[in-house]
Design an enzyme around this catalytic site. Structure first.
Site, PDB file in Angstrom:
ATOM      1  N   PRO A 278       0.829  -1.205   0.000  1.00  9.75           N
ATOM      2  CA  PRO A 278       0.000   0.000   0.000  1.00  9.75           C
ATOM      3  C   PRO A 278       0.864   1.257   0.000  1.00  9.75           C
ATOM      4  O   PRO A 278       1.893   1.305   0.675  1.00  9.75           O
ATOM      5  CB  PRO A 278      -0.781  -0.114   1.315  1.00  9.75           C
ATOM      6  N   CYS A 346       2.386  28.827 -15.794  1.00  7.83           N
ATOM      7  CA  CYS A 346       1.952  29.273 -17.105  1.00  7.83           C
ATOM      8  C   CYS A 346       1.258  28.174 -17.904  1.00  7.83           C
ATOM      9  O   CYS A 346       1.746  27.797 -18.988  1.00  7.83           O
ATOM     10  CB  CYS A 346       3.204  29.678 -17.864  1.00  7.83           C
ATOM     11  N   GLU A 347       0.229  27.597 -17.388  1.00  6.60           N
ATOM     12  CA  GLU A 347      -0.501  26.520 -18.067  1.00  6.60           C
ATOM     13  C   GLU A 347      -1.960  26.640 -17.645  1.00  6.60           C
ATOM     14  O   GLU A 347      -2.237  26.806 -16.447  1.00  6.60           O
ATOM     15  CB  GLU A 347      -0.032  25.129 -17.588  1.00  6.60           C
TER      16      GLU A 347
END
Ligand code: LLP
Length: 417
Positions: A278, A346-347
């Site tokens: 896990p 910047c996206e």
């Protein structure tokens, strides 16, 4: 969903255990990852309790959160590690995990990774192709050693989850096809420096329905019978990770006890030590990301933007998997607003939430992005010249810096004129 006992509101301010998150933000700055040590311990213990009585061994999947203190906290509880590369093996060893409690996975291990694993004396290297088996044999032979290996089987079970994190389907790159197993067994007989000790699967991540494990396990039980009749002494049966957590309170995860109830009867049939890997289950809800509101603006279409000082560079999950993370104001409010919570990168994909009803915040206020302890900090990067954030671990009333914020000098340290 966070445990409200470990992340309570005290006098209107969100805390981690006994410490105000506002104080931590003031002391260490933002963006800041804050982890509750006791959350890690509780989740590990809950997992162990669910499977108590079963001959098993839990290897925390380091890829979810590889901070040395996180690994060490779990190792102190007796947990082993699943590592996916030489780098993760290095981290596990640095954190003090015994090599005999480490399993080395990875679909593209290099000869150097394999050599590091064999030299370190890891419990088992998992092989995912015939070519990899040959390479493990060559490397181990060159070192005058034998390597214990497990074969990762691709059971061709498509677990329902985000397509980028389903791994047990034959469309995916992982594991060896069931149809190739005769060839694998024949090769293993011919190779002198590998000992087959385990079988392995990992069908994906954030899987809500235990039936997918059940279906894959039934196939692996056939493989186990085949391996035994071919004369191999299989001691470990590794069913990977993938156990789900609640991110969105509207979509609660299936409790781990239900997985145990459904799977233990099948696992007991193997007569082996079961290995679990896990990652998310242990760490996801241990950590919040503190971020400060830089600006608010509303555009001509009436859209409200909250621009914060963390973004996809610190938590890429919303951009990459459209994943949901709760976001709350650190200082409690009773009024809300509908806004996009976006980062400075910047996206257009740089958002934490879109059109979300969130606590009303003003410029300078602090927000906490919740449940970011798995695949948060580990997937952070320097895009746009961003500095990886600091990390703090809280234990009761004590807070400890467990990772320093990066500096501009570190951004260029490996580049040479
Ligand atoms: N074992 C193996 C071989 C794995 O590839 C993984 C995860 C695990 C164990 C642990 O799985 P978990 O229990 O954490 O689900 N970045 C994605 C998750 C990628 C999981 C990759 N493998 C995300 O943020 O959702």
């Amino acid at each position: 969903m966070l445990d409200s006992n470990l992340f309570p509101y005290c006098d209107g301010t969100l805390c981690c255990e006994g410490i105000s998150l506002q104080k931590l933000a003031e002391e260490y700055g933002t963006p800041l990852f804050v982890t509750s040590r006791n959350s890690l311990v509780n989740q590990y213990r809950a997992f162990e309790k669910a499977f108590e009585g079963l001959d098993h061994f839990t290897c925390y999947s380091v890829k979810a959160n590889f901070n040395l203190h996180v690994i060490r906290t779990l190792a102190d509880e007796g947990c082993g590690c699943d590592v996916n590369s030489g780098g993760e093996l290095f981290r596990a060893l640095q954190a003090g995990v015994e090599p005999g409690k480490i399993i080395m996975a990875g679909v593209g291990k290099t000869a150097a990774d394999i050599e590091y694993g064999v030299r370190s004396g890891v419990l088992m290297l998992k092989a995912e192709s015939l070519s990899e088996l040959r390479l493990i044999n060559d490397v181990a032979g060159g070192l005058g050693k034998n390597a214990s290996v497990g074969i990762r089987i691709n059971p061709n079970v498509t677990a329902e989850t985000h397509p980028y994190i389903t791994t047990g389907d034959s469309k995916e790159k992982f594991g060896v096809d069931e149809t190739d197993l005769d060839e694998v067994f024949a090769l293993l007989k011919a190779l002198e420096h590998v000992d087959l000790v385990g079988l392995d699967m990992h069908i994906g991540s954030q899987i809500f329905d235990a039936d997918f494990y059940h279906a894959a396990l039934e196939k692996l039980l056939d493989v186990l019978a085949g391996a035994r009749s071919a004369g191999f002494n299989i001691r470990y049966f590794d069913i990977g990770g993938g156990f789900p957590v609640t991110y969105d309170p509207q979509k609660p995860a299936t409790p781990i006890e239900q997985f145990a109830e459904k799977l233990v009867p099948l696992l007991e049939k193997t007569g082996t030590t079961i290995v679990f890997e896990p990652g998310r289950f242990i760490t996801a809800n241990s950590t919040v990301l503190l971020t400060r509101v830089l600006y608010r603006k509303r555009n001509h279409a009436g859209k409200e933007f909250v621009i914060v000082d963390a973004g996809m560079t610190e938590l890429i999950r919303p951009a990459l998997y459209q994943s949901y993370h709760e976001i709350v104001a650190v200082c409690q409010h009773d009024s809300v607003m509908v806004a996009d919570i976006v980062g400075p990168v910047c996206e257009s994909g740089d958002f934490f939430a879109r059109e979300r009803t969130v606590d009303r915040v003003e410029e300078g206020d602090l927000l906490a992005v919740l449940s970011v302890g798995a695949y948060g900090s580990v997937m952070s990067n320097n895009y746009n010249g961003r500095l990886r954030p600091a990390e703090v671990m809280v234990d009761g009333k004590k807070a400890r810096l467990i990772r320093k914020r990066e500096t501009f000098d570190q951004l260029v340290q490996n580049e040479m004129f």
